[in-house]
Design a protein around this motif. Sequence first.
Motif, PDB file in Angstrom:
ATOM      1  N   GLU A   6      -3.528   4.918   4.839  1.00 27.72           N
ATOM      2  CA  GLU A   6      -3.881   4.295   6.058  1.00 27.72           C
ATOM      3  C   GLU A   6      -4.931   5.265   6.730  1.00 27.72           C
ATOM      4  O   GLU A   6      -5.775   4.745   7.310  1.00 27.72           O
ATOM      5  CB  GLU A   6      -2.772   3.948   6.774  1.00 27.72           C
ATOM      6  CG  GLU A   6      -3.095   2.987   8.138  1.00 27.72           C
ATOM      7  CD  GLU A   6      -3.926   2.018   7.798  1.00 27.72           C
ATOM      8  OE1 GLU A   6      -4.932   1.510   8.713  1.00 27.72           O
ATOM      9  OE2 GLU A   6      -3.917   1.424   6.792  1.00 27.72           O
ATOM     10  N   ASP A   8      -6.874   7.517   5.467  1.00 25.87           N
ATOM     11  CA  ASP A   8      -8.268   7.447   4.592  1.00 25.87           C
ATOM     12  C   ASP A   8      -8.937   6.149   5.021  1.00 25.87           C
ATOM     13  O   ASP A   8     -10.162   6.308   5.102  1.00 25.87           O
ATOM     14  CB  ASP A   8      -8.074   7.437   3.302  1.00 25.87           C
ATOM     15  CG  ASP A   8      -7.438   8.654   2.704  1.00 25.87           C
ATOM     16  OD1 ASP A   8      -7.787   9.804   3.293  1.00 25.87           O
ATOM     17  OD2 ASP A   8      -6.828   8.655   1.505  1.00 25.87           O
ATOM     18  N   ARG A   9      -8.232   5.100   5.305  1.00 23.43           N
ATOM     19  CA  ARG A   9      -9.041   3.926   5.614  1.00 23.43           C
ATOM     20  C   ARG A   9      -9.407   3.628   6.879  1.00 23.43           C
ATOM     21  O   ARG A   9     -10.533   3.426   7.241  1.00 23.43           O
ATOM     22  CB  ARG A   9      -7.937   2.747   5.435  1.00 23.43           C
ATOM     23  CG  ARG A   9      -7.722   2.229   3.911  1.00 23.43           C
ATOM     24  CD  ARG A   9      -6.624   0.878   3.833  1.00 23.43           C
ATOM     25  NE  ARG A   9      -6.513   0.380   2.686  1.00 23.43           N
ATOM     26  CZ  ARG A   9      -6.025   1.054   1.814  1.00 23.43           C
ATOM     27  NH1 ARG A   9      -5.428   2.338   1.625  1.00 23.43           N
ATOM     28  NH2 ARG A   9      -5.757   0.362   0.361  1.00 23.43           N
ATOM     29  N   ARG A  10      -8.715   4.430   8.031  1.00 25.21           N
ATOM     30  CA  ARG A  10      -9.163   4.539   9.115  1.00 25.21           C
ATOM     31  C   ARG A  10     -10.444   5.394   9.263  1.00 25.21           C
ATOM     32  O   ARG A  10     -11.560   5.198  10.082  1.00 25.21           O
ATOM     33  CB  ARG A  10      -8.287   5.209  10.173  1.00 25.21           C
ATOM     34  CG  ARG A  10      -6.875   4.450  10.360  1.00 25.21           C
ATOM     35  CD  ARG A  10      -5.583   4.744  11.138  1.00 25.21           C
ATOM     36  NE  ARG A  10      -6.075   5.297  12.417  1.00 25.21           N
ATOM     37  CZ  ARG A  10      -5.512   6.383  12.899  1.00 25.21           C
ATOM     38  NH1 ARG A  10      -4.529   7.068  12.472  1.00 25.21           N
ATOM     39  NH2 ARG A  10      -5.751   6.896  14.154  1.00 25.21           N
ATOM     40  N   LEU A  12     -12.730   5.936   7.079  1.00 19.56           N
ATOM     41  CA  LEU A  12     -13.794   4.936   6.167  1.00 19.56           C
ATOM     42  C   LEU A  12     -14.245   3.866   7.273  1.00 19.56           C
ATOM     43  O   LEU A  12     -15.425   3.632   7.372  1.00 19.56           O
ATOM     44  CB  LEU A  12     -13.263   4.254   4.832  1.00 19.56           C
ATOM     45  CG  LEU A  12     -13.061   5.312   4.086  1.00 19.56           C
ATOM     46  CD1 LEU A  12     -12.529   4.499   2.614  1.00 19.56           C
ATOM     47  CD2 LEU A  12     -14.297   6.095   3.451  1.00 19.56           C
ATOM     48  N   ARG A  13     -13.310   3.083   7.910  1.00 17.66           N
ATOM     49  CA  ARG A  13     -13.699   2.226   8.999  1.00 17.66           C
ATOM     50  C   ARG A  13     -14.235   2.904  10.107  1.00 17.66           C
ATOM     51  O   ARG A  13     -15.570   2.425  10.583  1.00 17.66           O
ATOM     52  CB  ARG A  13     -12.496   1.751   9.661  1.00 17.66           C
ATOM     53  CG  ARG A  13     -11.943   0.488   8.836  1.00 17.66           C
ATOM     54  CD  ARG A  13     -10.778  -0.078   9.534  1.00 17.66           C
ATOM     55  NE  ARG A  13      -9.901  -0.891   8.704  1.00 17.66           N
ATOM     56  CZ  ARG A  13      -8.722  -0.177   8.367  1.00 17.66           C
ATOM     57  NH1 ARG A  13      -8.202   0.814   8.780  1.00 17.66           N
ATOM     58  NH2 ARG A  13      -7.876  -0.851   7.350  1.00 17.66           N
ATOM     59  N   ALA A  14     -14.169   3.839  10.578  1.00 17.71           N
ATOM     60  CA  ALA A  14     -14.911   4.751  11.727  1.00 17.71           C
ATOM     61  C   ALA A  14     -16.283   5.223  11.065  1.00 17.71           C
ATOM     62  O   ALA A  14     -17.357   4.888  11.836  1.00 17.71           O
ATOM     63  CB  ALA A  14     -14.235   6.008  12.187  1.00 17.71           C
ATOM     64  N   SER A  16     -17.841   3.698   8.782  1.00 19.36           N
ATOM     65  CA  SER A  16     -18.708   2.599   8.187  1.00 19.36           C
ATOM     66  C   SER A  16     -19.445   2.328   9.798  1.00 19.36           C
ATOM     67  O   SER A  16     -20.192   1.538   9.840  1.00 19.36           O
ATOM     68  CB  SER A  16     -18.078   1.580   7.764  1.00 19.36           C
ATOM     69  OG  SER A  16     -17.031   0.759   8.643  1.00 19.36           O
ATOM     70  N   GLU A  17     -18.522   2.483  10.894  1.00 20.86           N
ATOM     71  CA  GLU A  17     -19.316   1.970  12.255  1.00 20.86           C
ATOM     72  C   GLU A  17     -20.351   2.940  12.868  1.00 20.86           C
ATOM     73  O   GLU A  17     -21.257   2.611  13.402  1.00 20.86           O
ATOM     74  CB  GLU A  17     -18.166   1.678  13.176  1.00 20.86           C
ATOM     75  CG  GLU A  17     -17.341   0.445  12.970  1.00 20.86           C
ATOM     76  CD  GLU A  17     -16.073   0.266  13.772  1.00 20.86           C
ATOM     77  OE1 GLU A  17     -16.033   0.964  15.002  1.00 20.86           O
ATOM     78  OE2 GLU A  17     -15.292  -0.444  13.385  1.00 20.86           O
ATOM     79  N   ARG A 147     -21.347  -6.265   8.036  1.00 21.79           N
ATOM     80  CA  ARG A 147     -20.067  -6.146   7.511  1.00 21.79           C
ATOM     81  C   ARG A 147     -19.705  -4.789   7.023  1.00 21.79           C
ATOM     82  O   ARG A 147     -20.337  -4.658   5.861  1.00 21.79           O
ATOM     83  CB  ARG A 147     -19.429  -7.390   6.972  1.00 21.79           C
ATOM     84  CG  ARG A 147     -19.941  -8.694   7.262  1.00 21.79           C
ATOM     85  CD  ARG A 147     -19.153  -9.830   7.705  1.00 21.79           C
ATOM     86  NE  ARG A 147     -17.761  -9.915   7.638  1.00 21.79           N
ATOM     87  CZ  ARG A 147     -17.062 -10.232   8.470  1.00 21.79           C
ATOM     88  NH1 ARG A 147     -17.659 -10.807   9.795  1.00 21.79           N
ATOM     89  NH2 ARG A 147     -15.742 -10.354   8.585  1.00 21.79           N
ATOM     90  N   PRO A 148     -18.742  -4.054   7.276  1.00 28.26           N
ATOM     91  CA  PRO A 148     -18.344  -2.746   6.628  1.00 28.26           C
ATOM     92  C   PRO A 148     -17.772  -2.942   5.314  1.00 28.26           C
ATOM     93  O   PRO A 148     -18.299  -1.835   4.614  1.00 28.26           O
ATOM     94  CB  PRO A 148     -17.372  -2.177   7.645  1.00 28.26           C
ATOM     95  CG  PRO A 148     -16.733  -3.267   8.184  1.00 28.26           C
ATOM     96  CD  PRO A 148     -17.757  -4.420   8.474  1.00 28.26           C
ATOM     97  N   LEU A 151     -11.742  -2.657   3.067  1.00 30.97           N
ATOM     98  CA  LEU A 151     -11.295  -1.546   3.067  1.00 30.97           C
ATOM     99  C   LEU A 151      -9.574  -1.657   2.855  1.00 30.97           C
ATOM    100  O   LEU A 151      -8.951  -0.819   3.063  1.00 30.97           O
ATOM    101  CB  LEU A 151     -11.446  -0.740   4.409  1.00 30.97           C
ATOM    102  CG  LEU A 151     -12.832  -0.384   4.570  1.00 30.97           C
ATOM    103  CD1 LEU A 151     -13.016   0.308   6.094  1.00 30.97           C
ATOM    104  CD2 LEU A 151     -13.306   0.767   3.579  1.00 30.97           C
TER     105      LEU A 151
END
Length: 152
Positions: A6, A8-10, A12-14, A16-17, A147-148, A151
């Motif tokens: 989770e 790592d996913r956070r 990547l989300r950050a 990507s923004e 769209r990111p 993920l």
Amino acid sequence: MMELDETDRRILRALSEDATLSAGALGRSLGLSQPATWRRIKRLEEAGILKGRRLDLDAAALGFGVTVFLGVKLATKGRVSLEDFERAVTAIPEVQTVQHVLGLFDYRLRVVARDLSDFERVLRRRIMTLPGVGNVEANVLLSEERRPGPLG
């Protein structure tokens, strides 16, 4: 394939923004130390999940108010190599992306122009004169939402 947790996913989300976030700023927002965040980013890069960071230019602010997607069908695949077409089309500055696709068309191009008359000039003088170009279909971009990506 690397297993993502989770955190790592956070990350990547950050990213990507806002890909300009430093490891320190990203870590503070996620409750991690700067070194721990940096190690995770480095691991994601080494695994090939993060393939770099891009600069996102505003085409309209640079004077390019029209974006058109072109579907290009090559007329004579046997007489013109795909490499010749790709080399010629990537030399056109208004062509932002070149995608070799499967379907009705052989290629999908993203083209920017100052306005519709500028696009017509690019189409007639540059794209339609490329080696092997047959049918072309244009779709003018009206709006776009970024769209990111998936993920999990």
